[in-house]
Design a protein around this motif. Structure first.
Motif, PDB file in Angstrom:
ATOM      1  N   CYS A   1      -5.181   5.873  -0.729  1.00  0.00           N
ATOM      2  CA  CYS A   1      -2.962   4.451  -1.484  1.00  0.00           C
ATOM      3  C   CYS A   1      -2.276   4.738  -2.905  1.00  0.00           C
ATOM      4  CB  CYS A   1      -3.920   3.145  -1.285  1.00  0.00           C
ATOM      5  SG  CYS A   1      -2.722   1.910  -1.284  1.00  0.00           S
TER       6      CYS A   1
ATOM      7  N   HIS B   1      -8.990   0.068  -4.709  1.00  0.00           N
ATOM      8  CA  HIS B   1      -8.093   0.301  -4.271  1.00  0.00           C
ATOM      9  C   HIS B   1      -8.162   1.537  -5.047  1.00  0.00           C
ATOM     10  CE1 HIS B   1      -3.901   2.533  -5.659  1.00  0.00           C
ATOM     11  NE2 HIS B   1      -4.231   2.640  -6.600  1.00  0.00           N
TER      12      HIS B   1
ATOM     13  N   MET C   1      -9.351   3.014  -1.487  1.00  0.00           N
ATOM     14  CA  MET C   1      -8.753   3.115  -0.202  1.00  0.00           C
ATOM     15  C   MET C   1      -8.312   4.631  -0.093  1.00  0.00           C
ATOM     16  SD  MET C   1      -5.318   0.315  -0.083  1.00  0.00           S
ATOM     17  CE  MET C   1      -5.100   0.514   2.154  1.00  0.00           C
TER      18      MET C   1
ATOM     19  N   HIS D   1       1.034  -1.302  -0.187  1.00  0.00           N
ATOM     20  CA  HIS D   1       0.033  -0.401   0.450  1.00  0.00           C
ATOM     21  C   HIS D   1       0.896   0.690  -0.106  1.00  0.00           C
ATOM     22  CE1 HIS D   1      -3.619  -2.397   0.719  1.00  0.00           C
ATOM     23  NE2 HIS D   1      -2.355  -2.929   1.845  1.00  0.00           N
TER      24      HIS D   1
ATOM     25  N   TRP E   1      -0.920   2.614  -3.993  1.00  0.00           N
ATOM     26  CA  TRP E   1       0.222   1.413  -4.768  1.00  0.00           C
ATOM     27  C   TRP E   1      -0.556   1.124  -5.042  1.00  0.00           C
ATOM     28  CZ3 TRP E   1       5.003   0.023  -6.086  1.00  0.00           C
ATOM     29  CH2 TRP E   1       6.250   1.285  -5.033  1.00  0.00           C
ATOM     30  N   PHE E   2      -0.993   0.482  -6.105  1.00  0.00           N
ATOM     31  CA  PHE E   2      -2.546  -0.574  -6.668  1.00  0.00           C
ATOM     32  C   PHE E   2      -2.436  -1.642  -6.415  1.00  0.00           C
ATOM     33  CE2 PHE E   2      -5.653  -1.313  -9.196  1.00  0.00           C
ATOM     34  CZ  PHE E   2      -6.300  -0.724  -9.755  1.00  0.00           C
ATOM     35  N   CYS E   3      -3.326  -1.885  -5.170  1.00  0.00           N
ATOM     36  CA  CYS E   3      -3.757  -2.877  -4.094  1.00  0.00           C
ATOM     37  C   CYS E   3      -4.975  -4.033  -4.225  1.00  0.00           C
ATOM     38  CB  CYS E   3      -3.375  -2.274  -2.407  1.00  0.00           C
ATOM     39  SG  CYS E   3      -5.306  -1.336  -2.653  1.00  0.00           S
TER      40      CYS E   3
HETATM   41 CU1  CUA Z   1      -4.301   0.484  -1.305  1.00  0.00          CU
HETATM   42 CU2  CUA Z   1      -4.209   0.609  -3.130  1.00  0.00          CU
END
Ligand code: CUA
Ligand code: CUK
Length: 630
Positions: free
Chosen positions: A610, A618, A621, A575, A612-614
């Protein structure tokens, strides 16, 4: 095809405006490369081609590379990890630079690592080198210099993050850097290139060059502190260590102590300084040192006449210094001289005992071509030297060069291969260790004109992969790179064992976890705000796809520290925390804690998210920081 080999050896390529061998006299040409094909060479060449035991460069989708390459990012200030032989860039490790993706240089954890230079956001890396045990890579650390700000940093290879950084006192411009190879990397050694007054306090004369010195620096690799420094005559350029644990060698290109270009290239010979580690440690123990510039770092006297050093004269302005992987030789690369000087390490004990003269340690001085800068080695007795001006790699046989120096009529040149263009460093697979395997050679070319699609006046460099497993070097890949990989190293993947997720006791964020503890917060479970006067500490967790806190409140002007702990344990679920309009962003990999501090200087609703693609959610987030103007 023998004609092709003949063509490569005899090519008179003038594409860079220079006739590559025209500068040499007729006699020198015979020695330095224009080799007529003999029957034996035809036969040898045909045999190789028939066998076709070439390396395969193709790494198909889903397959892994055989080697890790650690690349200096030059004045971008970072390290890059490449897969070899695919030449795919696998990762970047921010070191001396500031990195927007990971928050390196912005987070509290990275600022702690940077220490006294946390305010410096730029750097100039040259020489990445991995720690060793008994002359083999041990996969623990990679060390790198910052010439621009006289720093040395260490990267921990289990997490591939920078974990220590120091500014070296009493010097300017840390250039050549290597590690002690044997018995293990107790010390990292590095050269201060630019001569400065001792002391450099602006009180005594700055014009009087006789007070200027360069220092050789010996750093305790585990503690990352300067163990001691050695004062020398002349400046220092590149360095390397032996395989016996006793000697280090450094080139000096300005023995004149000239301050202008003209003054620096007067002397026909400069020198290689040999350092005796045992003698240095003895002198240190005996308290034979001075200190300068109001710090406590011991400085030993290694100037001419000292028993800590010997000065071996070599042709003018040498550059690279490379230890042969069989442990027998230091090779100093001529730069302004078409030669390299081969120093026998076996003879150095006698040199220190004054049984022989400095030049007696030289066992060969082969003439290779114009602008030799750096040399790499295979496991078959061959050396590969970059010729900057000729834009070539010269492959030569070390033992035959020694025979030629003794007066025998041998042609030690095996092949010259055109590279594109102006190569600086080169590096063979594991070639700076006992495990040189003679498979791959990288040529780090400074210019790439006409090799790639044009991208404007600023050109990429060209890092070329060369197959050296057969009798002939074969250029197999062009790799454009961004400014400016001076150097790289190639280590077999079996030596490197990175973690897949962080462990919670990692020292990189231990201090942040300790701060939380003092605040009564368990970062692995709590989502809490601590108000401490004007300071606000916001502790939150993250589990895909949500932060543990949907919103938090602060007052305008508060100094806010956001601490995020990523509770996800799944490999690759990283993340990020990014606060809009504040220049705040950082990476939080699985099981890591990261923190960042900023001033809440904008009133109203401020979204964080967030970055960072999670997860499929995402985008969702995210959360709000409420900044009240009351
Ligand atoms: Cu956590 Cu993107
Ligand atoms: S130096 Cu750049 S090409 Cu800094 Cu090792 Cu030789």
């Amino acid at each position: 095809n023998p004609t092709e080999l003949s063509g490569e050896i005899n090519a008179e390529d003038s594409s860079n405006g220079l006739s590559r061998r025209g500068f040499l006299g007729a006699g020198a040409v015979a020695a330095a490369g224009a080799v007529p094909m003999t029957a034996a060479m035809f036969a040898a060449s045909a045999k190789t081609q028939a066998a076709e035991i070439r390396n395969d460069t193709s790494v198909h989708p889903g397959e892994l590379d055989e080697y890790y390459g650690f690349w200096s990012g030059g004045h971008s200030g970072e390290i890059r990890i490449l897969g070899i032989p695919s030449m795919r860039e696998l990762m970047r490790i921010p070191v001396f630079n500031t990195d927007s993706a990971t928050g390196w240089g912005l987070t509290n954890e990275s600022k702690r690592v940077k220490g006294d230079s946390a305010h410096i956001h730029a750097g100039d890396c040259h020489h990445p080198h991995m720690s060793m045990t008994d002359g083999h890579y041990n996969g623990k650390y990679v060390f790198i210099n910052d010439k621009a700000n006289s720093r040395v940093a260490r990267v921990r290879c289990d997490v591939m993050k920078t974990d220590k950084m120091i500014t070296i006192p009493n010097v300017q411009a840390i250039h050549g850097l290597r590690v002690q190879k044997v018995p293990y990397t107790k010390y990292v050694i590095c050269n201060a290139e630019f001569e400065i007054p001792m002391n450099n306090d602006g009180k005594s004369s700055m014009e009087d060059v006789s007070t200027y010195r360069s220092l050789f620096n010996v750093i305790d690799a585990e503690a990352m502190e300067v163990a001691f420094q050695v004062m020398v005559d002349g400046n220092l350029d590149n360095t390397d260590a032996d395989y016996d644990g006793r000697f280090f060698a450094s080139t000096c290109y300005n023995s004149e102590m000239g301050m202008t270009l003209g003054e620096m290239v007067v002397a026909e010979r400069d020198h290689v300084v040999i350092f005796d580690l045992h003698a240095c440690e003895k002198a240190l123990k005996a308290g034979k040192f001075k200190t300068y510039n109001d710090n406590k770092v011991p400085v030993l006297d290694g100037t001419k006449g000292s028993n800590l050093t010997r000065y071996i004269p070599v042709p003018k302005s040498p550059h690279g210094l490379n230890t042969s992987s069989d442990g027998k030789y230091f090779v100093a690369n001529g730069k302004l001289s078409p030669t390299v000087s081969v120093i026998s390490i076996k003879k150095l004990a006698d040199l220190f005992d004054d049984k022989i003269k400095p030049r007696d340690a030289i066992v060969a001085e082969p003439e290779l071509g114009l602008g030799p800068l750096h040399t790499a080695f295979d496991n078959r007795g061959n050396a590969y030297t970059t010729l900057f001006l000729d834009s070539q790699i010269a492959k030569w046989n070390v033992e035959e060069a020694i025979e030629a120096y003794q007066g025998k009529k041998v042609n030690y040149i095996r092949q010259k291969l055109d590279v594109h263009y102006q190569p600086g460093h080169n590096h063979t697979s594991q070639g700076e260790t006992r495990d040189a395997d003679g498979k791959w050679l990288i040529s780090l070319c400074k210019f790439s004109k006409d090799r790639f699609l044009p991208v404007g006046p600023l050109h990429p460099e060209n890092d070329q992969l060369i197959d050296i497993s057969g009798d002939e070097m074969k250029l197999v890949h062009d790799g454009p790179t961004y400014a400016e990989p001076h150097d790289c190293m190639i280590v077999h993947r079996s030596k490197v064992k990175p973690k897949k997720v962080w462990t919670r006791d990692d020292p990189i964020f231990a201090e942040t976890v300790a701060m939380a503890k003092r605040d009564g917060v368990n970062v692995e479970s709590d989502n809490k705000i601590i108000r401490d006067g004007n300071k606000v500490r916001v502790y939150m967790t993250s589990v895909a796809p949500a932060f543990g806190m949907n919103d938090f409140k602060v007052k305008l002007g508060n100094e806010v520290t956001v601490v995020v702990t990523n509770l996800d344990k799944i490999e690759d679920v990283t993340h990020g925390f990014c606060l809009t309009n504040h220049g705040v962003q950082m990476e939080v990999a699985p099981q890591a804690t990261a923190s960042i501090t900023f001033i809440a200087d904008k009133p109203g609703v401020q979204w964080y998210y967030c970055n960072w693609f999670c997860h499929a959610l995402h985008m969702e987030m995210r959360g709000r920081m409420f900044v009240s103007a009351e």
